[in-house]
Design a protein around this motif. Structure first.
Motif, PDB file in Angstrom:
ATOM      1  N   THR A  87      -4.823   3.055 -13.166  1.00  0.00           N
ATOM      2  CA  THR A  87      -4.402   1.672 -12.907  1.00  0.00           C
ATOM      3  C   THR A  87      -3.844   1.537 -11.491  1.00  0.00           C
ATOM      4  O   THR A  87      -4.215   0.613 -10.752  1.00  0.00           O
ATOM      5  CB  THR A  87      -3.338   1.240 -13.935  1.00  0.00           C
ATOM      6  N   ILE A  88      -2.974   2.461 -11.120  1.00  0.00           N
ATOM      7  CA  ILE A  88      -2.370   2.413  -9.782  1.00  0.00           C
ATOM      8  C   ILE A  88      -3.433   2.637  -8.711  1.00  0.00           C
ATOM      9  O   ILE A  88      -3.437   1.960  -7.681  1.00  0.00           O
ATOM     10  CB  ILE A  88      -1.229   3.443  -9.667  1.00  0.00           C
ATOM     11  N   ALA A  89      -4.347   3.570  -8.960  1.00  0.00           N
ATOM     12  CA  ALA A  89      -5.415   3.841  -7.992  1.00  0.00           C
ATOM     13  C   ALA A  89      -6.287   2.601  -7.780  1.00  0.00           C
ATOM     14  O   ALA A  89      -6.693   2.306  -6.650  1.00  0.00           O
ATOM     15  CB  ALA A  89      -6.263   5.021  -8.445  1.00  0.00           C
ATOM     16  N   ALA A  90      -6.553   1.866  -8.857  1.00  0.00           N
ATOM     17  CA  ALA A  90      -7.344   0.641  -8.735  1.00  0.00           C
ATOM     18  C   ALA A  90      -6.586  -0.415  -7.923  1.00  0.00           C
ATOM     19  O   ALA A  90      -7.176  -1.099  -7.074  1.00  0.00           O
ATOM     20  CB  ALA A  90      -7.695   0.101 -10.118  1.00  0.00           C
ATOM     21  N   GLU A  91      -5.283  -0.545  -8.172  1.00  0.00           N
ATOM     22  CA  GLU A  91      -4.470  -1.494  -7.401  1.00  0.00           C
ATOM     23  C   GLU A  91      -4.427  -1.092  -5.926  1.00  0.00           C
ATOM     24  O   GLU A  91      -4.500  -1.953  -5.037  1.00  0.00           O
ATOM     25  CB  GLU A  91      -3.048  -1.542  -7.946  1.00  0.00           C
ATOM     26  N   LEU A  92      -4.310   0.209  -5.682  1.00  0.00           N
ATOM     27  CA  LEU A  92      -4.276   0.704  -4.305  1.00  0.00           C
ATOM     28  C   LEU A  92      -5.591   0.413  -3.590  1.00  0.00           C
ATOM     29  O   LEU A  92      -5.599  -0.039  -2.446  1.00  0.00           O
ATOM     30  CB  LEU A  92      -3.984   2.205  -4.308  1.00  0.00           C
ATOM     31  N   LYS A  93      -6.694   0.645  -4.278  1.00  0.00           N
ATOM     32  CA  LYS A  93      -8.007   0.374  -3.692  1.00  0.00           C
ATOM     33  C   LYS A  93      -8.146  -1.111  -3.344  1.00  0.00           C
ATOM     34  O   LYS A  93      -8.631  -1.460  -2.263  1.00  0.00           O
ATOM     35  CB  LYS A  93      -9.101   0.790  -4.673  1.00  0.00           C
ATOM     36  N   ALA A  94      -7.687  -1.981  -4.238  1.00  0.00           N
ATOM     37  CA  ALA A  94      -7.759  -3.427  -3.990  1.00  0.00           C
ATOM     38  C   ALA A  94      -6.875  -3.835  -2.812  1.00  0.00           C
ATOM     39  O   ALA A  94      -7.273  -4.659  -1.981  1.00  0.00           O
ATOM     40  CB  ALA A  94      -7.358  -4.193  -5.244  1.00  0.00           C
TER      41      ALA A  94
ATOM     42  N   VAL B 137       0.840  -1.202   0.000  1.00  0.00           N
ATOM     43  CA  VAL B 137       0.000   0.000   0.000  1.00  0.00           C
ATOM     44  C   VAL B 137       0.874   1.251   0.000  1.00  0.00           C
ATOM     45  O   VAL B 137       0.634   2.183  -0.772  1.00  0.00           O
ATOM     46  CB  VAL B 137      -0.978  -0.003   1.203  1.00  0.00           C
ATOM     47  N   ALA B 138       1.893   1.280   0.831  1.00  0.00           N
ATOM     48  CA  ALA B 138       2.780   2.447   0.902  1.00  0.00           C
ATOM     49  C   ALA B 138       3.487   2.683  -0.434  1.00  0.00           C
ATOM     50  O   ALA B 138       3.619   3.825  -0.882  1.00  0.00           O
ATOM     51  CB  ALA B 138       3.792   2.271   2.023  1.00  0.00           C
ATOM     52  N   GLU B 139       3.925   1.610  -1.067  1.00  0.00           N
ATOM     53  CA  GLU B 139       4.595   1.737  -2.360  1.00  0.00           C
ATOM     54  C   GLU B 139       3.642   2.256  -3.429  1.00  0.00           C
ATOM     55  O   GLU B 139       4.004   3.108  -4.243  1.00  0.00           O
ATOM     56  CB  GLU B 139       5.178   0.393  -2.784  1.00  0.00           C
ATOM     57  N   LEU B 140       2.414   1.760  -3.431  1.00  0.00           N
ATOM     58  CA  LEU B 140       1.426   2.228  -4.400  1.00  0.00           C
ATOM     59  C   LEU B 140       1.083   3.693  -4.177  1.00  0.00           C
ATOM     60  O   LEU B 140       0.930   4.458  -5.136  1.00  0.00           O
ATOM     61  CB  LEU B 140       0.157   1.366  -4.344  1.00  0.00           C
ATOM     62  N   GLU B 141       0.972   4.107  -2.921  1.00  0.00           N
ATOM     63  CA  GLU B 141       0.692   5.512  -2.627  1.00  0.00           C
ATOM     64  C   GLU B 141       1.819   6.411  -3.130  1.00  0.00           C
ATOM     65  O   GLU B 141       1.559   7.472  -3.721  1.00  0.00           O
ATOM     66  CB  GLU B 141       0.470   5.712  -1.128  1.00  0.00           C
ATOM     67  N   ALA B 142       3.053   5.985  -2.924  1.00  0.00           N
ATOM     68  CA  ALA B 142       4.203   6.763  -3.393  1.00  0.00           C
ATOM     69  C   ALA B 142       4.229   6.817  -4.914  1.00  0.00           C
ATOM     70  O   ALA B 142       4.490   7.870  -5.513  1.00  0.00           O
ATOM     71  CB  ALA B 142       5.498   6.163  -2.856  1.00  0.00           C
ATOM     72  N   GLU B 143       3.958   5.695  -5.538  1.00  0.00           N
ATOM     73  CA  GLU B 143       3.953   5.646  -6.993  1.00  0.00           C
ATOM     74  C   GLU B 143       2.837   6.528  -7.558  1.00  0.00           C
ATOM     75  O   GLU B 143       3.047   7.264  -8.524  1.00  0.00           O
ATOM     76  CB  GLU B 143       3.766   4.202  -7.445  1.00  0.00           C
ATOM     77  N   LEU B 144       1.683   6.476  -6.951  1.00  0.00           N
ATOM     78  CA  LEU B 144       0.554   7.285  -7.398  1.00  0.00           C
ATOM     79  C   LEU B 144       0.874   8.774  -7.312  1.00  0.00           C
ATOM     80  O   LEU B 144       0.504   9.554  -8.191  1.00  0.00           O
ATOM     81  CB  LEU B 144      -0.693   6.965  -6.569  1.00  0.00           C
ATOM     82  N   ALA B 145       1.596   9.161  -6.294  1.00  0.00           N
ATOM     83  CA  ALA B 145       1.950  10.569  -6.103  1.00  0.00           C
ATOM     84  C   ALA B 145       2.919  11.072  -7.166  1.00  0.00           C
ATOM     85  O   ALA B 145       2.977  12.280  -7.422  1.00  0.00           O
ATOM     86  CB  ALA B 145       2.551  10.772  -4.722  1.00  0.00           C
ATOM     87  N   SER B 146       3.660  10.175  -7.789  1.00  0.00           N
ATOM     88  CA  SER B 146       4.686  10.610  -8.736  1.00  0.00           C
ATOM     89  C   SER B 146       4.321  10.406 -10.203  1.00  0.00           C
ATOM     90  O   SER B 146       5.097  10.758 -11.073  1.00  0.00           O
ATOM     91  CB  SER B 146       5.998   9.883  -8.437  1.00  0.00           C
ATOM     92  N   VAL B 147       3.155   9.843 -10.477  1.00  0.00           N
ATOM     93  CA  VAL B 147       2.769   9.541 -11.854  1.00  0.00           C
ATOM     94  C   VAL B 147       1.858  10.647 -12.393  1.00  0.00           C
ATOM     95  O   VAL B 147       0.943  11.096 -11.703  1.00  0.00           O
ATOM     96  CB  VAL B 147       2.050   8.175 -11.916  1.00  0.00           C
ATOM     97  N   SER B 148       2.109  11.058 -13.635  1.00  0.00           N
ATOM     98  CA  SER B 148       1.283  12.105 -14.218  1.00  0.00           C
ATOM     99  C   SER B 148       0.361  11.593 -15.326  1.00  0.00           C
ATOM    100  O   SER B 148      -0.616  12.256 -15.669  1.00  0.00           O
ATOM    101  CB  SER B 148       2.155  13.236 -14.766  1.00  0.00           C
ATOM    102  N   CYS B 149       0.636  10.434 -15.863  1.00  0.00           N
ATOM    103  CA  CYS B 149      -0.184   9.861 -16.932  1.00  0.00           C
ATOM    104  C   CYS B 149      -1.547   9.432 -16.360  1.00  0.00           C
ATOM    105  O   CYS B 149      -1.606   8.611 -15.436  1.00  0.00           O
ATOM    106  CB  CYS B 149       0.521   8.656 -17.543  1.00  0.00           C
ATOM    107  N   PRO B 150      -2.639   9.978 -16.893  1.00  0.00           N
ATOM    108  CA  PRO B 150      -3.968   9.642 -16.356  1.00  0.00           C
ATOM    109  C   PRO B 150      -4.287   8.145 -16.392  1.00  0.00           C
ATOM    110  O   PRO B 150      -4.854   7.611 -15.435  1.00  0.00           O
ATOM    111  CB  PRO B 150      -4.932  10.422 -17.259  1.00  0.00           C
TER     112      PRO B 150
END
Length: 57
Positions: free
Chosen positions: A38-45, A20-33
């Motif tokens: 995709t990352i938000a869906a993985e984080l939610k799961a 979860v922490a890794e996905l949150e960090a990755e989500l914060a640094s990605v600009s491609c919608p």
């Protein structure tokens, strides 16, 4: 930070929380919608898995 308290082994709880922490960090640094969705869906799961395991037992 989410803290699962289920009967999962400690290494499994750690892996979920770390994921979860890794996905949150990755989500914060990605600009491609598309990638953000995709990352938000993985984080939610992953958060749902933690919630599920936290309420078991």
């Amino acid at each position: 930070m989410l803290r699962p308290t289920s009967t999962l082994p400690a290494h499994a709880r750690f892996a979920l929380v770390t994921h979860v922490a890794e996905l949150e960090a990755e989500l914060a640094s990605v600009s491609c919608p598309r990638e953000r969705r995709t990352i938000a869906a993985e984080l939610k799961a992953a958060k749902a898995a933690i919630t599920q395991f936290s309420t078991e037992g």
